[in-house]
Enzyme design. Structure first.
Site, PDB file in Angstrom:
ATOM      1  N   LYS A  23     -18.683 -17.191 -26.848  1.00  0.00           N
ATOM      2  CA  LYS A  23     -18.390 -16.306 -25.713  1.00  0.00           C
ATOM      3  C   LYS A  23     -16.901 -16.405 -25.423  1.00  0.00           C
ATOM      4  CE  LYS A  23     -20.486 -13.577 -22.739  1.00  0.00           C
ATOM      5  NZ  LYS A  23     -21.701 -12.751 -22.850  1.00  0.00           N
ATOM      6  N   ASP A  66     -18.868  -7.439 -22.451  1.00  0.00           N
ATOM      7  CA  ASP A  66     -19.646  -8.092 -21.387  1.00  0.00           C
ATOM      8  C   ASP A  66     -19.082  -7.499 -20.084  1.00  0.00           C
ATOM      9  OD1 ASP A  66     -21.636 -10.471 -20.869  1.00  0.00           O
ATOM     10  OD2 ASP A  66     -20.018 -10.854 -19.464  1.00  0.00           O
TER      11      ASP A  66
HETATM   12  P1  NDP Z   1     -20.524  -4.322 -16.368  1.00  0.00           P
HETATM   13  O1  NDP Z   1     -19.123  -4.754 -16.172  1.00  0.00           O
HETATM   14  O2  NDP Z   1     -20.810  -3.064 -17.088  1.00  0.00           O
HETATM   15  O3  NDP Z   1     -21.277  -4.265 -14.962  1.00  0.00           O
HETATM   16  C1  NDP Z   1     -21.338  -5.369 -14.127  1.00  0.00           C
HETATM   17  C2  NDP Z   1     -22.021  -4.955 -12.832  1.00  0.00           C
HETATM   18  O4  NDP Z   1     -22.296  -6.135 -12.085  1.00  0.00           O
HETATM   19  C3  NDP Z   1     -21.153  -4.082 -11.952  1.00  0.00           C
HETATM   20  O5  NDP Z   1     -21.969  -3.232 -11.194  1.00  0.00           O
HETATM   21  C4  NDP Z   1     -20.458  -5.107 -11.052  1.00  0.00           C
HETATM   22  O6  NDP Z   1     -20.066  -4.593  -9.793  1.00  0.00           O
HETATM   23  C5  NDP Z   1     -21.532  -6.145 -10.871  1.00  0.00           C
HETATM   24  N1  NDP Z   1     -20.897  -7.468 -10.698  1.00  0.00           N
HETATM   25  C6  NDP Z   1     -20.110  -8.108 -11.590  1.00  0.00           C
HETATM   26  N2  NDP Z   1     -19.663  -9.262 -11.086  1.00  0.00           N
HETATM   27  C7  NDP Z   1     -20.189  -9.353  -9.867  1.00  0.00           C
HETATM   28  C8  NDP Z   1     -20.108 -10.315  -8.847  1.00  0.00           C
HETATM   29  N3  NDP Z   1     -19.373 -11.434  -8.995  1.00  0.00           N
HETATM   30  N4  NDP Z   1     -20.813 -10.080  -7.710  1.00  0.00           N
HETATM   31  C9  NDP Z   1     -21.561  -8.953  -7.572  1.00  0.00           C
HETATM   32  N5  NDP Z   1     -21.663  -8.001  -8.508  1.00  0.00           N
HETATM   33  C10 NDP Z   1     -20.989  -8.208  -9.624  1.00  0.00           C
HETATM   34  O7  NDP Z   1     -21.231  -5.576 -17.092  1.00  0.00           O
HETATM   35  P2  NDP Z   1     -22.596  -5.595 -17.929  1.00  0.00           P
HETATM   36  O8  NDP Z   1     -23.562  -4.614 -17.371  1.00  0.00           O
HETATM   37  O9  NDP Z   1     -22.238  -5.529 -19.354  1.00  0.00           O
HETATM   38  O10 NDP Z   1     -23.118  -7.082 -17.674  1.00  0.00           O
HETATM   39  C11 NDP Z   1     -23.962  -7.433 -16.552  1.00  0.00           C
HETATM   40  C12 NDP Z   1     -24.661  -8.750 -16.834  1.00  0.00           C
HETATM   41  O11 NDP Z   1     -25.445  -8.646 -18.028  1.00  0.00           O
HETATM   42  C13 NDP Z   1     -23.744  -9.947 -17.075  1.00  0.00           C
HETATM   43  O12 NDP Z   1     -24.387 -11.112 -16.602  1.00  0.00           O
HETATM   44  C14 NDP Z   1     -23.656 -10.022 -18.589  1.00  0.00           C
HETATM   45  O13 NDP Z   1     -23.312 -11.314 -19.058  1.00  0.00           O
HETATM   46  C15 NDP Z   1     -25.098  -9.667 -18.947  1.00  0.00           C
HETATM   47  N6  NDP Z   1     -25.311  -9.203 -20.305  1.00  0.00           N
HETATM   48  C16 NDP Z   1     -24.642  -8.106 -20.794  1.00  0.00           C
HETATM   49  C17 NDP Z   1     -24.895  -7.656 -22.065  1.00  0.00           C
HETATM   50  C18 NDP Z   1     -24.283  -6.399 -22.586  1.00  0.00           C
HETATM   51  O14 NDP Z   1     -24.699  -5.966 -23.667  1.00  0.00           O
HETATM   52  N7  NDP Z   1     -23.360  -5.769 -21.899  1.00  0.00           N
HETATM   53  C19 NDP Z   1     -25.808  -8.393 -22.971  1.00  0.00           C
HETATM   54  C20 NDP Z   1     -26.530  -9.469 -22.333  1.00  0.00           C
HETATM   55  C21 NDP Z   1     -26.250  -9.869 -21.060  1.00  0.00           C
HETATM   56  P3  NDP Z   1     -18.504  -4.394  -9.465  1.00  0.00           P
HETATM   57  O15 NDP Z   1     -18.115  -3.136 -10.195  1.00  0.00           O
HETATM   58  O16 NDP Z   1     -18.453  -4.272  -8.001  1.00  0.00           O
HETATM   59  O17 NDP Z   1     -17.788  -5.619  -9.983  1.00  0.00           O
END
Ligand code: NDP
Length: 447
Positions: free
Chosen positions: A127, A167
């Site tokens: 990662k 991510d």
């Molecule tokens: P994105 O950046 O596309 O979206 C993240 C979302 O989560 C946004 O809506 C963001 O809101 C919110 N968010 C992020 N950080 C925080 C925080 N500290 N507090 C509250 N809300 C938060 O990321 P992904 O959708 O790719 O990833 C989301 C999760 O899924 C993560 O845990 C990631 O590790 C996991 N994941 C992702 C994969 C992938 O293929 N993308 C695969 C497997 C797991 P805001 O815009 O306000 O920050």
């Protein structure tokens, strides 16, 4: 309670990795499941095998200098933790978020190792990321940052070495800038060095949708064990990024009514169902907030600033934003409101107390390691297509994803039964993932 053979291992992890609480939490969660394994297979407690699994093979920290639009020099910190390569090249995403620290990347790399093992595919775990905050940055600033980040990262990665993906904060735009810089530096069109690429430059169909779709398939499998389905269920999904949007899309396609989603500022509830076209327009094209979505939708959509989405009564919850976003208190609220299933789209979104509350209440609970593995599994399919210079149809790729998710579900279910805890997917995922990595680590000797 931690098994007495595992206690000193955990104590050592705490001592050697001070102040990395998320990493401690992730290690503890896996060790909590391994007592029965070392009782049945004492060989796994020998040769410091578990200790080796808790120590990354390599941890890289680097300076990322870049120049912003006002001509000021900015400095960020870049990370890549190459956790374990016993099963294949290190594989795992890059996160750009101001909260990123070494401990964050270590927890994610550790989780990733077992998740990747659980897919049954030939990929190790890693990662990376940076404390860079992409919010409010211009396209040019994002490009300059990504180019500088890749200028250092390039020497550590490669299609047979380490294959990053996206991510939080890293989507196709960022991957494009990074791939461009890698190509320029190496003078090679090495498609397999990154996954999550755009379709016209070596990406795979379904990769964008994969994590969300996969999480829904996993929850659907869990529901079926109790003769239930998504049909007609009230679904809430935290976040509104990549994972959340495609979780909502597949849940709705299976008949669920997705009534709420969120971002870090608040959540929106729309009883007749979130309109995905509007949400995608706001998030993917305008890069806006869920408050903008609520404004566009009018009075039917209620925006609650700073609220807890878990207060919304629902049948199925899919936490898909970030780690520790769902607390013990939130879990008790969901249980009181009649929740039947929870699937972790994000990595470690439920605190240990929340997980316990769900398991104690006999709620179907799909841990991230298993439920969100569809993203990395489809990344591995992207690597296969790149290696054979091929490009599969949407249907073929989605069918492979579905088959992989069903396989992961079965592996977790059977392993939980074998270890006397039927229906406990946490135990099933941890043991099934661990066993596959441990076998390979043992076979490769002390390296
Ligand atoms: P994105 O950046 O596309 O979206 C993240 C979302 O989560 C946004 O809506 C963001 O809101 C919110 N968010 C992020 N950080 C925080 C925080 N500290 N507090 C509250 N809300 C938060 O990321 P992904 O959708 O790719 O990833 C989301 C999760 O899924 C993560 O845990 C990631 O590790 C996991 N994941 C992702 C994969 C992938 O293929 N993308 C695969 C497997 C797991 P805001 O815009 O306000 O920050």
């Amino acid at each position: 309670m931690l098994d007495e053979k595992l206690e000193p291992i955990y104590a050592d992890v705490l001592r050697r990795n001070p102040e990395e609480s998320e990493f401690h939490q992730a290690v503890r969660e896996v060790l909590d499941s391994l007592g029965a394994v070392v009782a049945k297979h004492p060989e796994y407690a020998e040769g410091a095998l578990i200790e080796r699994l808790c120590e990354p093979e390599r941890q890289i920290i680097f300076r990322v200098p870049w120049v912003d639009d006002k001509n000021r020099v900015q400095i960020n910190r870049g990370f890549r933790v190459q956790f374990n390569s016993a099963l294949g090249p290190y594989k795992g995403g890059l996160r750009f978020h101001p909260s990123v620290m070494l401990g964050t990347i270590k927890f994610l790399g550790f989780e990733q190792t077992f998740k990747n093992a659980l897919t049954g595919m030939p990929i190790g775990g890693g990662k990376g990321g940076s404390d860079f905050d992409p919010k409010g940055r211009s396209d040019n600033e994002i490009m300059r940052f990504c180019q500088s980040f890749m200028t250092e990262l390039a020497r550590h990665i490669g299609e047979y070495t380490d294959v990053p993906a996206g991510d939080i904060g890293v989507g196709q735009r960022e991957l494009g800038y990074m791939f461009g810089q890698y190509k320029r530096m190496t003078n090679r069109y090495e498609s397999g060095v990154l996954t999550g690429k755009g379709l016209v430059w070596g990406g795979s169909r379904v990769r964008t949708e994969a994590t969300g779709y996969g999480a829904v398939y996993f929850v659907d499998c869990m529901l079926r064990t109790r003769n239930q389905s998504f049909d007609g269920k009230r679904v809430i999904v935290s976040g509104s990024g990549n994972v959340a949007v495609y979780t909502m899309q597949k849940a709705a396609a299976l008949g669920g009514r997705v009534i709420a989603c969120s971002d870090s500022n608040g959540y929106v509830v729309e009883e007749k169902g979130i309109d995905l076209d509007t949400l995608k327009e706001v998030k993917e094209r305008r890069r806006g907030r869920v408050s903008d979505y609520a404004k566009l939708r009018g009075p039917g959509a209620v925006y609650i600033p700073n609220g807890r989405i878990w207060d919304v009564p629902a049948d199925i919850a899919m936490p898909s934003a970030t780690q520790n976003e769902l607390t013990g208190q939130d879990a008790r609220t969901l249980v009181k409101n009649g929740i039947i299933a929870v699937g972790e789209g994000a990595n470690m979104p439920c605190t240990p107390e929340a997980v316990r509350a769900f398991l104690d209440a006999n709620v179907l609970f799909g841990p991230g390691k298993a439920a969100n593995a569809g993203g990395v599994a489809t990344s591995a399919l992207e690597m296969q297509q790149n290696a054979s210079r091929d490009s599969w149809s949407f249907e073929t790729t989605e069918a492979r994803l579905r088959e992989i998710m069903y396989g992961i579900h079965d592996r977790c279910e059977k392993t939980a039964e074998e270890y006397g805890a039927p229906g406990n997917y946490v135990l099933g995922a941890n043991i099934a993932g661990f066993t596959r990595v441990a076998e390979a680590v043992r076979a490769l000797g002390v390296i």
